[in-house]
Design a protein around this motif. Sequence first.
Motif, PDB file in Angstrom:
ATOM      1  N   ASN A  97     -15.175   0.623   7.021  1.00 30.62           N
ATOM      2  CA  ASN A  97     -14.038  -0.230   7.166  1.00 30.62           C
ATOM      3  C   ASN A  97     -13.434  -0.832   5.971  1.00 30.62           C
ATOM      4  OD1 ASN A  97     -14.061  -0.472  10.072  1.00 30.62           O
ATOM      5  ND2 ASN A  97     -15.469  -2.090  10.256  1.00 30.62           N
ATOM      6  N   THR A  98     -14.541  -1.029   4.961  1.00 30.05           N
ATOM      7  CA  THR A  98     -13.730  -1.041   3.735  1.00 30.05           C
ATOM      8  C   THR A  98     -12.761   0.203   3.033  1.00 30.05           C
ATOM      9  OG1 THR A  98     -15.499  -2.802   3.163  1.00 30.05           O
ATOM     10  CG2 THR A  98     -14.414  -1.982   1.550  1.00 30.05           C
ATOM     11  N   LEU A  99     -13.520   1.281   3.344  1.00 31.22           N
ATOM     12  CA  LEU A  99     -12.958   2.544   2.808  1.00 31.22           C
ATOM     13  C   LEU A  99     -11.646   2.807   3.702  1.00 31.22           C
ATOM     14  CD1 LEU A  99     -13.143   5.229   1.429  1.00 31.22           C
ATOM     15  CD2 LEU A  99     -13.975   6.107   3.427  1.00 31.22           C
ATOM     16  N   ILE A 100     -11.545   2.463   4.998  1.00 34.79           N
ATOM     17  CA  ILE A 100     -10.182   2.520   5.669  1.00 34.79           C
ATOM     18  C   ILE A 100      -9.102   1.690   5.216  1.00 34.79           C
ATOM     19  CG2 ILE A 100      -9.396   2.301   8.001  1.00 34.79           C
ATOM     20  CD1 ILE A 100     -11.911   3.557   9.169  1.00 34.79           C
ATOM     21  N   ASP A 101      -9.458   0.263   4.818  1.00 34.91           N
ATOM     22  CA  ASP A 101      -8.768  -0.703   4.407  1.00 34.91           C
ATOM     23  C   ASP A 101      -8.137  -0.305   2.976  1.00 34.91           C
ATOM     24  OD1 ASP A 101      -9.193  -2.251   6.546  1.00 34.91           O
ATOM     25  OD2 ASP A 101     -10.634  -3.486   5.999  1.00 34.91           O
ATOM     26  N   GLU A 104      -5.692   2.405   3.599  1.00 37.36           N
ATOM     27  CA  GLU A 104      -4.117   2.170   4.406  1.00 37.36           C
ATOM     28  C   GLU A 104      -3.590   1.120   3.295  1.00 37.36           C
ATOM     29  OE1 GLU A 104      -5.487   0.147   7.892  1.00 37.36           O
ATOM     30  OE2 GLU A 104      -5.372   2.204   8.989  1.00 37.36           O
ATOM     31  N   LYS A 105      -4.317   0.570   2.600  1.00 40.65           N
ATOM     32  CA  LYS A 105      -3.313  -0.271   1.506  1.00 40.65           C
ATOM     33  C   LYS A 105      -2.771   0.784   0.520  1.00 40.65           C
ATOM     34  CE  LYS A 105      -5.160  -4.317  -0.549  1.00 40.65           C
ATOM     35  NZ  LYS A 105      -6.120  -4.880  -1.534  1.00 40.65           N
ATOM     36  N   ASN A 106      -3.249   1.882   0.277  1.00 37.77           N
ATOM     37  CA  ASN A 106      -2.488   2.805  -0.701  1.00 37.77           C
ATOM     38  C   ASN A 106      -1.775   3.821   0.182  1.00 37.77           C
ATOM     39  OD1 ASN A 106      -3.745   2.030  -2.952  1.00 37.77           O
ATOM     40  ND2 ASN A 106      -5.791   2.845  -2.274  1.00 37.77           N
ATOM     41  N   GLY A 107      -1.237   3.561   1.566  1.00 35.77           N
ATOM     42  CA  GLY A 107      -0.400   4.327   2.192  1.00 35.77           C
ATOM     43  C   GLY A 107      -0.890   5.541   3.018  1.00 35.77           C
ATOM     44  N   ILE A 108      -2.261   5.633   2.846  1.00 35.47           N
ATOM     45  CA  ILE A 108      -2.908   6.541   3.838  1.00 35.47           C
ATOM     46  C   ILE A 108      -3.480   5.955   5.097  1.00 35.47           C
ATOM     47  CG2 ILE A 108      -4.737   8.240   3.885  1.00 35.47           C
ATOM     48  CD1 ILE A 108      -4.975   8.087   0.717  1.00 35.47           C
ATOM     49  N   ASP A 109      -2.682   6.568   6.357  1.00 33.78           N
ATOM     50  CA  ASP A 109      -3.147   6.043   7.573  1.00 33.78           C
ATOM     51  C   ASP A 109      -4.138   6.893   8.192  1.00 33.78           C
ATOM     52  OD1 ASP A 109      -2.930   4.381   9.887  1.00 33.78           O
ATOM     53  OD2 ASP A 109      -1.233   5.777  10.687  1.00 33.78           O
ATOM     54  N   ILE A 110      -5.196   6.247   8.407  1.00 34.48           N
ATOM     55  CA  ILE A 110      -6.543   6.947   8.898  1.00 34.48           C
ATOM     56  C   ILE A 110      -6.950   6.485  10.327  1.00 34.48           C
ATOM     57  CG2 ILE A 110      -8.791   7.019   8.422  1.00 34.48           C
ATOM     58  CD1 ILE A 110      -8.400   6.810   5.682  1.00 34.48           C
ATOM     59  N   ARG A 111      -6.752   5.077  10.518  1.00 32.39           N
ATOM     60  CA  ARG A 111      -7.212   4.635  12.036  1.00 32.39           C
ATOM     61  C   ARG A 111      -6.498   5.491  13.022  1.00 32.39           C
ATOM     62  NH1 ARG A 111      -9.958   0.047  11.102  1.00 32.39           N
ATOM     63  NH2 ARG A 111      -9.337  -1.173   9.320  1.00 32.39           N
ATOM     64  N   LYS A 112      -7.323   5.860  14.033  1.00 35.04           N
ATOM     65  CA  LYS A 112      -6.525   6.320  15.394  1.00 35.04           C
ATOM     66  C   LYS A 112      -5.929   5.463  16.204  1.00 35.04           C
ATOM     67  CE  LYS A 112     -10.569   9.539  16.010  1.00 35.04           C
ATOM     68  NZ  LYS A 112     -11.325  10.034  17.189  1.00 35.04           N
ATOM     69  N   LYS A 113      -4.713   5.771  16.557  1.00 32.67           N
ATOM     70  CA  LYS A 113      -3.821   5.135  17.250  1.00 32.67           C
ATOM     71  C   LYS A 113      -3.841   5.514  18.792  1.00 32.67           C
ATOM     72  CE  LYS A 113      -1.429   3.411  13.481  1.00 32.67           C
ATOM     73  NZ  LYS A 113      -2.228   2.839  12.940  1.00 32.67           N
ATOM     74  N   SER A 114      -3.963   4.438  19.514  1.00 33.98           N
ATOM     75  CA  SER A 114      -4.244   4.619  20.907  1.00 33.98           C
ATOM     76  C   SER A 114      -3.049   5.098  21.537  1.00 33.98           C
ATOM     77  CB  SER A 114      -4.762   3.370  21.619  1.00 33.98           C
ATOM     78  OG  SER A 114      -3.713   2.353  21.722  1.00 33.98           O
ATOM     79  N   GLY A 115      -3.140   6.226  22.197  1.00 38.91           N
ATOM     80  CA  GLY A 115      -2.145   6.667  23.062  1.00 38.91           C
ATOM     81  C   GLY A 115      -1.324   7.823  21.991  1.00 38.91           C
ATOM     82  N   ALA A 116      -1.796   8.122  20.936  1.00 40.52           N
ATOM     83  CA  ALA A 116      -0.830   8.998  20.111  1.00 40.52           C
ATOM     84  C   ALA A 116      -1.082  10.453  20.327  1.00 40.52           C
ATOM     85  CB  ALA A 116      -1.371   9.013  18.621  1.00 40.52           C
TER      86      ALA A 116
END
Length: 118
Positions: A97-101, A104-116
């Motif tokens: 979770n820290t890695l993902i945060d 994302e702070k640096n503009g890299i979208d990693i989390r899966k979006k539901s319904g994508a």
Amino acid sequence: MKRTYQRTPKEKRDEIVSVFLSGDNSAEELAEYYNVNPHTIRTWVKRYRHSKKVVSLQADTKALEDMARKKKEEKSPEVLALEARVRELELQNLALNTLIDVAEKNGIDIRKKSGAKQ
């Protein structure tokens, strides 16, 4: 000179017993405050407990500590292994979770979006 005691009214006895059962004062402290024999207070408490089937509110800390120590000692190897695995997974989850945060702070979208759609 012989010390004489007067009969204590029921309301006063109930008050003394209640204060004693709260665990904040000893029979000796209450005896001095209310000018009553400590043995008499213990007798009232004993009668009250017997009539009401009441357990004292004072915690037996030694028994609780012994019980806690015993429970720690009685854990099976399987339980200890599972507890260690849970701690490991919690740390792994925190790290991810820290890695993902940070990403994302640096503009890299990693989390899966539901319904994508892919």
